[in-house]
Design an enzyme around this catalytic site. Structure first.
Site, PDB file in Angstrom:
ATOM      1  N   CYS A  39       0.776  -1.207  -0.095  1.00 46.35           N
ATOM      2  CA  CYS A  39      -0.029   0.006  -0.079  1.00 46.35           C
ATOM      3  C   CYS A  39       0.909   1.290   0.102  1.00 46.35           C
ATOM      4  O   CYS A  39       1.676   1.474  -0.834  1.00 46.35           O
ATOM      5  CB  CYS A  39      -1.044   0.046   1.314  1.00 46.35           C
ATOM      6  SG  CYS A  39      -2.403   1.108   0.790  1.00 46.35           S
ATOM      7  N   GLU A  65      -2.810  -9.349   2.627  1.00 43.15           N
ATOM      8  CA  GLU A  65      -3.300  -9.910   3.710  1.00 43.15           C
ATOM      9  C   GLU A  65      -4.919  -9.843   3.559  1.00 43.15           C
ATOM     10  O   GLU A  65      -5.422 -10.623   4.257  1.00 43.15           O
ATOM     11  CB  GLU A  65      -2.745  -9.396   5.033  1.00 43.15           C
ATOM     12  CG  GLU A  65      -3.507  -7.976   5.350  1.00 43.15           C
ATOM     13  CD  GLU A  65      -2.740  -6.685   4.450  1.00 43.15           C
ATOM     14  OE1 GLU A  65      -3.299  -5.687   5.039  1.00 43.15           O
ATOM     15  OE2 GLU A  65      -2.022  -7.042   3.605  1.00 43.15           O
ATOM     16  N   HIS A  81      -3.679  -4.941  -0.690  1.00 41.86           N
ATOM     17  CA  HIS A  81      -3.278  -5.369   0.659  1.00 41.86           C
ATOM     18  C   HIS A  81      -3.472  -6.997   0.467  1.00 41.86           C
ATOM     19  O   HIS A  81      -4.438  -7.567   0.331  1.00 41.86           O
ATOM     20  CB  HIS A  81      -4.523  -5.103   1.723  1.00 41.86           C
ATOM     21  CG  HIS A  81      -4.309  -3.806   2.182  1.00 41.86           C
ATOM     22  ND1 HIS A  81      -3.484  -3.285   3.423  1.00 41.86           N
ATOM     23  CD2 HIS A  81      -4.837  -2.488   1.646  1.00 41.86           C
ATOM     24  CE1 HIS A  81      -3.618  -1.947   3.331  1.00 41.86           C
ATOM     25  NE2 HIS A  81      -4.372  -1.716   2.516  1.00 41.86           N
TER      26      HIS A  81
END
Length: 212
Positions: A87, A194, A192
């Site tokens: 990011c 994750e 992202h």
């Protein structure tokens, strides 16, 4: 092997930590630590730089933690440790950030971070939610990843690279929006991983086992 996720008080690192830990367990990827300790970063085998918020604030926080910025730069530039920016952590790899004011970046990937301006006025900024990746170049971190795989984005600015070879993937959001950049031992993800389910977890696993 030790992977250091840098904690410079820029965003919630809990979900990233858990995702990296999970994939390290599944792939024998070594130990994962979240740290703001410059000595730990200096000794780490891999570096991950997350980031949430505005480019100038994130750069100021990173430089404001004693020795942390210098340790990261030495680990990546001098020692050639594999690096992943996530990011705003990816955006900091640029030469310049143009968010709010001109801010010098790490200059690891030549280019600047500019506002997303979709051609379609019905598309909202920030660019938020799921989008299909379009792969522009092969990379070991893309093993098992294909054009059309989904990733989760939350951002209003993106990286405009000077060298097209350093843009590894993009998405279509009223025009091309950079999704992945890379050069040498460094890779940056605008999304992202994750939060990107199977595709994101696969890229984390690939990074943990990448030996450039």
């Amino acid at each position: 092997m030790l992977t250091a996720i840098i904690d410079y008080e820029s965003g919630n690192l809990h979900s990233a930590h858990k995702a990296f830990e999970r994939m390290a367990r599944e792939t024998d990827g070594g130990d994962i630590v979240v740290t703001g300790d410059a000595d730990v970063v200096a000794k780490a085998d891999r570096i991950v730089l997350p980031g949430d918020g505005a480019f100038p604030a994130c750069m100021a926080e990173l430089k404001g933690h004693s020795g942390l910025y210098a340790a990261m730069v030495e680990a990546v530039e001098i020692k050639g440790r594999p690096f992943m920016g996530i990011c705003v952590g990816m955006q900091l790899m640029a030469t310049w950030g143009r968010e709010y004011r001109d801010t010098k970046g790490l200059d690891w990937v030549s280019g600047e971070v500019t506002q997303i301006l979709p051609d379609d006025p019905t598309l909202k900024v920030p660019h938020m939610g799921w989008n299909d990746l379009i792969l522009d170049a092969p990379h070991p971190v893309f093993e098992g990843i294909a054009t059309g795989d989904h990733a989760y984005f939350v951002h209003s600015y993106h990286m405009a690279v000077s060298d097209p070879a350093q843009r590894l993937a993009h998405v279509d959001y009223g025009g091309d929006v950079t999704a992945v950049i890379g050069t040498g031992t460094m890779i940056g993800l605008q999304f992202h991983p994750e939060k990107s389910q199977s595709a994101g977890l696969r890229m984390i696993a690939n990074f943990l086992n990448w030996w450039p």
